[in-house]
Design a protein around this motif. Structure first.
Motif, PDB file in Angstrom:
ATOM      1  N   GLY A  30      33.736   1.048  32.885  1.00 49.89           N
ATOM      2  CA  GLY A  30      33.778   1.418  31.476  1.00 49.89           C
ATOM      3  C   GLY A  30      32.485   1.180  30.718  1.00 49.89           C
ATOM      4  N   THR A  31      31.430   0.752  31.424  1.00 52.21           N
ATOM      5  CA  THR A  31      30.152   0.471  30.772  1.00 52.21           C
ATOM      6  C   THR A  31      29.065   1.338  31.387  1.00 52.21           C
ATOM      7  N   ASN A  32      28.169   1.866  30.529  1.00 46.60           N
ATOM      8  CA  ASN A  32      27.038   2.660  31.011  1.00 46.60           C
ATOM      9  C   ASN A  32      25.847   1.748  31.274  1.00 46.60           C
ATOM     10  N   TYR A  33      25.282   1.820  32.489  1.00 47.16           N
ATOM     11  CA  TYR A  33      24.086   1.065  32.862  1.00 47.16           C
ATOM     12  C   TYR A  33      22.926   2.048  32.959  1.00 47.16           C
ATOM     13  N   TYR A  34      21.875   1.847  32.109  1.00 43.58           N
ATOM     14  CA  TYR A  34      20.774   2.804  32.000  1.00 43.58           C
ATOM     15  C   TYR A  34      19.537   2.324  32.765  1.00 43.58           C
ATOM     16  N   SER A  35      18.822   3.289  33.361  1.00 44.35           N
ATOM     17  CA  SER A  35      17.535   2.996  33.993  1.00 44.35           C
ATOM     18  C   SER A  35      16.458   2.937  32.916  1.00 44.35           C
ATOM     19  N   GLY A  36      15.218   2.651  33.330  1.00 42.46           N
ATOM     20  CA  GLY A  36      14.101   2.804  32.419  1.00 42.46           C
ATOM     21  C   GLY A  36      13.833   4.274  32.159  1.00 42.46           C
ATOM     22  N   TYR A  37      12.929   4.548  31.217  1.00 46.46           N
ATOM     23  CA  TYR A  37      12.633   5.926  30.855  1.00 46.46           C
ATOM     24  C   TYR A  37      11.617   6.553  31.815  1.00 46.46           C
ATOM     25  N   SER A  38      11.674   7.853  31.901  1.00 46.64           N
ATOM     26  CA  SER A  38      10.640   8.614  32.601  1.00 46.64           C
ATOM     27  C   SER A  38       9.371   8.612  31.758  1.00 46.64           C
ATOM     28  N   ASN A  39       8.327   9.283  32.232  1.00 47.35           N
ATOM     29  CA  ASN A  39       7.159   9.549  31.396  1.00 47.35           C
ATOM     30  C   ASN A  39       7.569  10.430  30.226  1.00 47.35           C
ATOM     31  N   ILE A  40       6.755  10.420  29.180  1.00 45.48           N
ATOM     32  CA  ILE A  40       6.980  11.292  28.027  1.00 45.48           C
ATOM     33  C   ILE A  40       6.226  12.600  28.256  1.00 45.48           C
ATOM     34  N   SER A  41       6.872  13.718  27.998  1.00 40.12           N
ATOM     35  CA  SER A  41       6.227  15.018  28.126  1.00 40.12           C
ATOM     36  C   SER A  41       6.475  15.816  26.856  1.00 40.12           C
ATOM     37  N   CYS A  42       5.432  16.487  26.377  1.00 40.48           N
ATOM     38  CA  CYS A  42       5.519  17.232  25.123  1.00 40.48           C
ATOM     39  C   CYS A  42       5.227  18.707  25.362  1.00 40.48           C
ATOM     40  N   GLY A  43       5.836  19.547  24.565  1.00 39.90           N
ATOM     41  CA  GLY A  43       5.596  20.980  24.617  1.00 39.90           C
ATOM     42  C   GLY A  43       5.645  21.566  23.225  1.00 39.90           C
ATOM     43  N   GLY A  44       4.878  22.619  23.005  1.00 40.99           N
ATOM     44  CA  GLY A  44       4.849  23.279  21.705  1.00 40.99           C
ATOM     45  C   GLY A  44       5.444  24.664  21.789  1.00 40.99           C
ATOM     46  N   THR A  45       6.434  24.936  20.957  1.00 42.70           N
ATOM     47  CA  THR A  45       7.035  26.264  20.954  1.00 42.70           C
ATOM     48  C   THR A  45       6.023  27.306  20.499  1.00 42.70           C
ATOM     49  N   TYR A  46       6.271  28.562  20.895  1.00 38.73           N
ATOM     50  CA  TYR A  46       5.351  29.631  20.525  1.00 38.73           C
ATOM     51  C   TYR A  46       5.302  29.749  18.999  1.00 38.73           C
ATOM     52  N   PRO A  47       4.118  30.036  18.451  1.00 40.83           N
ATOM     53  CA  PRO A  47       4.048  30.237  17.000  1.00 40.83           C
ATOM     54  C   PRO A  47       4.703  31.548  16.592  1.00 40.83           C
ATOM     55  N   SER A  48       5.127  31.610  15.342  1.00 41.02           N
ATOM     56  CA  SER A  48       5.709  32.846  14.821  1.00 41.02           C
ATOM     57  C   SER A  48       4.641  33.914  14.755  1.00 41.02           C
ATOM     58  N   PRO A  49       4.980  35.160  15.091  1.00 42.97           N
ATOM     59  CA  PRO A  49       3.974  36.230  15.013  1.00 42.97           C
ATOM     60  C   PRO A  49       3.535  36.465  13.582  1.00 42.97           C
ATOM     61  N   THR A  50       2.257  36.800  13.426  1.00 43.78           N
ATOM     62  CA  THR A  50       1.736  37.101  12.099  1.00 43.78           C
ATOM     63  C   THR A  50       2.303  38.434  11.631  1.00 43.78           C
ATOM     64  N   PRO A  51       2.990  38.443  10.472  1.00 42.33           N
ATOM     65  CA  PRO A  51       3.591  39.702  10.021  1.00 42.33           C
ATOM     66  C   PRO A  51       2.531  40.760   9.734  1.00 42.33           C
ATOM     67  N   THR A  52       2.854  41.999  10.086  1.00 40.30           N
ATOM     68  CA  THR A  52       1.958  43.129   9.838  1.00 40.30           C
ATOM     69  C   THR A  52       2.182  43.653   8.430  1.00 40.30           C
ATOM     70  N   ALA A  53       1.104  43.755   7.677  1.00 35.45           N
ATOM     71  CA  ALA A  53       1.225  44.212   6.291  1.00 35.45           C
ATOM     72  C   ALA A  53       1.699  45.660   6.248  1.00 35.45           C
ATOM     73  N   SER A  54       2.634  45.939   5.346  1.00 35.15           N
ATOM     74  CA  SER A  54       3.122  47.313   5.185  1.00 35.15           C
ATOM     75  C   SER A  54       2.089  48.131   4.427  1.00 35.15           C
ATOM     76  N   PRO A  55       1.927  49.387   4.790  1.00 33.17           N
ATOM     77  CA  PRO A  55       0.946  50.212   4.075  1.00 33.17           C
ATOM     78  C   PRO A  55       1.375  50.447   2.634  1.00 33.17           C
ATOM     79  N   VAL A  56       0.371  50.546   1.773  1.00 36.85           N
ATOM     80  CA  VAL A  56       0.639  50.827   0.365  1.00 36.85           C
ATOM     81  C   VAL A  56       0.718  52.340   0.192  1.00 36.85           C
ATOM     82  N   VAL A  57       1.846  52.805  -0.360  1.00 43.10           N
ATOM     83  CA  VAL A  57       2.048  54.241  -0.554  1.00 43.10           C
ATOM     84  C   VAL A  57       2.035  54.540  -2.041  1.00 43.10           C
ATOM     85  N   GLU A  58       1.115  55.361  -2.442  1.00 45.46           N
ATOM     86  CA  GLU A  58       1.042  55.751  -3.848  1.00 45.46           C
ATOM     87  C   GLU A  58       1.749  57.088  -4.032  1.00 45.46           C
ATOM     88  N   ARG A  59       2.501  57.195  -5.104  1.00 37.49           N
ATOM     89  CA  ARG A  59       3.236  58.423  -5.398  1.00 37.49           C
ATOM     90  C   ARG A  59       2.745  59.017  -6.705  1.00 37.49           C
TER      91      ARG A  59
END
Length: 659
Positions: free
Chosen positions: A630-659
């Motif tokens: 009924g008791t959890n026995y834990y080991s030591g931790y692994s190494n720490i590893s980090c990762g960075g998610t992909y950045p958001s794409p830069t939005p493309t500006a919509s063309p300006v339409v004059e009427r």
């Protein structure tokens, strides 16, 4: 500095026309622009003064075998207006004229079916860090002629540096060197020109000062530092530009024994803003961060790293200790850092202004360094396990390596008043001696001062710091220069003296319990005899079975985090146990704390973390556990590893339409 060599032919001997006119123009420019510096004419180089081996004078040097470091090497000395503009234009016009002459000479040589007379200039390496030499080699000049050298910065800040002369040997070859005395050239494009004063031949070489990774104490990456205490956060800035900026980078943080403690992959453009490391509570010593560039541009998913793990693209080292004191500053009217000169016995050399601490062993011209750190508030107590003083040696005479010794100072002094005649007393026997190497490149010299610092903490000794002196034989060319505390700045704490201390705090005393008074016993009345009853047989107890001990599982290793999208990072690790119930996975958002996010079953070695934010760094650690009774026995931790998610794409500006 990556080397980009341009060969430029000078005028062909015996020819006339445009090439001759160009050469005469170069000679005229030389006489106009450099008459003052070279009025005395070329000189054969002599040994540099013993108190300053890095000569800044413009003088001719004889050709000989390259050495490291060479005597009388020319130091990079920036010029100021109005001469800076004159020299800059002179150098660039020489290079331009040389290119034109090269083209004309090559065309004429083709017509006459003979090789052109070509002068060349090359550098010896592809990259030069600050405080190192650039070695130039030239060929094709007139034997014995004086060749004028100029180095300028083309980009990003056009700058001119002090020119110098070198004499060609009997074969028309030159060898000379230029000392990079500052970090300000990192990322700059440089151009060197060599012009024969008799032949008019000019050759040029263009080189760039490659960017190097730097470590910082703040998340904005504006304060450089290379010594960190337990619990500090180290912020990495890769400083990669051009092609490197478009590639994924793997970053490993490695402890002194060579074990990778944390690893992570960083998407293009994120290594300068997302990569950081929380310094653990040991081991102390010299750590290293290793950067590996992906083989091709693009995202980290599927990226390969050809140099991993033996050949990193770039590295940076840093010190770790339980307590770190950066800079030696006065406190309570005592200490700081300064040097004293025997030939100037009543002069205070540096007082909150000079950035150099000089040392020398020379008859009647000895020089000593005094350094004291303020230990107040450092929290050092108990047993001092290790104490090291480190100082940055950036210039040295020809007789290096030399023995530099640290001696315990036994009387008071202050950096604003210390002179040779007023220097404090110190113990004749050195606490520690170290070999100070030949430089460049600049080198950190470390003295072990554990017993002295232990004495300061336990109070049998008073902290007056140390005297550092050259204990080798007296003579010329023994002078060396270390960086003083004043060399540090608000944005750079890597140059001045540092004290690194590891200690075990004294154990808190166990409180003595308060004695409880013994109460006087109350007389017990004599009991009335009870009739004896027939005893009831005592049943034999059933023995309780002995439980099997619950054994803690072995910790997992080789944790690796890799981003696969804007919202997902995949984890893999190595299962080293054979009795685990499962694995607990913890995550730390950048700048946050570790929190358990998932449990997976036995023998599982992968996990996908989803629903993450784009363009952010997440760090992970994993531990195995076993459920027993009924008791959890834990080991030591692994190494720490980090990762960075992909950045958001830069939005493309919509063309300006004059009427």
């Amino acid at each position: 500095m990556s080397k980009i060599i341009r060969r430029a032919a000078g005028m062909k001997k015996g020819t006339r026309g445009a090439a001759l006119i160009a050469a005469l123009q170069i000679t005229t420019l030389t006489l106009i622009g450099l008459m003052a510096p070279f009025a005395s004419g070329p000189q054969q180089s002599a040994p540099a003064p013993a108190d300053s081996q890095m000569s800044t004078a413009s003088q001719a040097q004889p050709v000989g075998a390259l050495s490291a470091p060479p005597a009388g090497a020319i130091r990079a000395t920036k010029l100021y207006e109005p001469r800076a503009t004159e020299v800059f234009h002179l150098a660039t016009s020489r290079a331009e004229s040389a290119q034109q002459s090269a083209q004309q000479s090559a065309q004429q040589s083709v017509q006459e079916s003979e090789a052109p007379n070509e002068a060349t200039l090359t550098t010896d390496l592809q990259d030069y860090p600050p405080f190192s030499y650039v070695y130039f080699s030239g060929t094709g000049f007139e034997p014995g002629e004086t060749v004028n050298m100029i180095v300028v910065q083309l980009d990003p800040n056009p700058t001119a540096y002090e020119p110098w002369d070198v004499v060609a040997d009997e074969n028309g070859n030159i060898n000379t060197s230029w000392y990079i005395f500052s970090e300000e050239l990192i990322g700059a494009t440089m151009q060197a020109t060599a012009t024969g004063q008799t032949s008019g031949l000019t050759a040029s070489a263009t080189f760039t000062d490659g960017a190097v990774p730097t470590l910082h104490e703040n998340s904005g990456r504006t304060i450089k530092r290379d010594a960190f205490a337990w619990g500090d956060t180290v912020y990495l800035k890769g400083n990669f530009t051009s092609q490197g900026a478009n590639r994924c980078y793997k970053v490993d943080w490695v402890n002194p024994s060579g074990t990778v403690v944390q690893t992570g992959n960083f998407e293009a453009g994120t290594i300068d803003t997302l990569s950081s490391f929380l310094v653990p509570s040991g081991p102390s010593g010299v750590w290293e961060v290793r950067l590996y560039e992906a083989a091709a541009s693009g995202a980290c998913s599927g990226a390969t790293f050809p140099g991993y793990p033996s050949s990193p693209t770039a590295t940076a080292k840093f010190d770790v200790a339980r307590a770190v004191i950066i800079g030696a500053v006065p406190s309570g009217g005592v200490g700081g850092d300064n040097n004293v000169f025997e030939n100037q016995p009543t002069t205070v050399q540096n007082d909150n202004s000079g950035t150099t601490l000089s040392i020398d062993a020379r008859t009647s011209n000895n020089r000593r360094i005094f350094v004291r750190f303020d230990l107040t508030g450092a929290g050092i107590s108990g047993t001092v396990n290790s104490a090291q003083m480190r100082m940055l040696l950036f210039a040295a005479g020809n007789n290096f390596p030399r023995t530099h010794s640290a001696h315990l100072v036994t009387s008071t002094w202050l950096q604003s008043t210390i002179t040779w005649n007023l220097q404090p007393t110190f113990v004749a026997a050195a606490t520690n001696s170290q070999s100070a190497p030949a430089v460049p490149p600049a080198a950190l010299v470390r003295w072990s001062l554990t017993s002295d610092v232990q004495g300061f903490i336990n109070s049998p000794l008073t902290n007056f710091g140390w005297c550092v002196q050259d204990t080798g034989a007296s003579g010329s060319q023994n002078s060396g220069s270390y960086k003083a505390t004043e060399a540090n700045s608000a944005t750079d704490k890597t140059l001045g003296p540092v004290l690194l201390v590891d200690y075990t705090p004294a154990a808190s005393p166990t409180p003595t319990p308060t004695a409880t008074a013994t109460a006087t016993p109350t007389p017990t009345p004599t009991p009335t005899p009870t009739p004896t009853s027939t005893p009831t047989p005592t049943p034999t107890p059933t023995p309780t079975p002995t439980s099997t001990p619950c054994q803690t599982p072995v910790a997992p290793t080789n944790l690796s985090a890799s981003a696969v999208s804007q919202t997902q990072i995949n984890l893999t690790w190595t299962d080293n146990s054979n009795n685990e119930t499962g694995f607990a996975i913890e995550r730390e958002p950048f700048g946050g704390v570790f929190t358990q996010i998932a449990l997976v079953g036995s023998n599982v070695t992968t996990f996908s973390d989803t629903l993450l934010n784009a363009g952010r760094t997440y760090c992970y650690r994993v531990r195995s556990y076993r459920t027993c009774n009924g008791t959890n026995y834990y080991s030591g931790y692994s190494n720490i590893s980090c990762g960075g998610t992909y950045p958001s794409p830069t939005p493309t500006a919509s063309p300006v339409v004059e009427r």
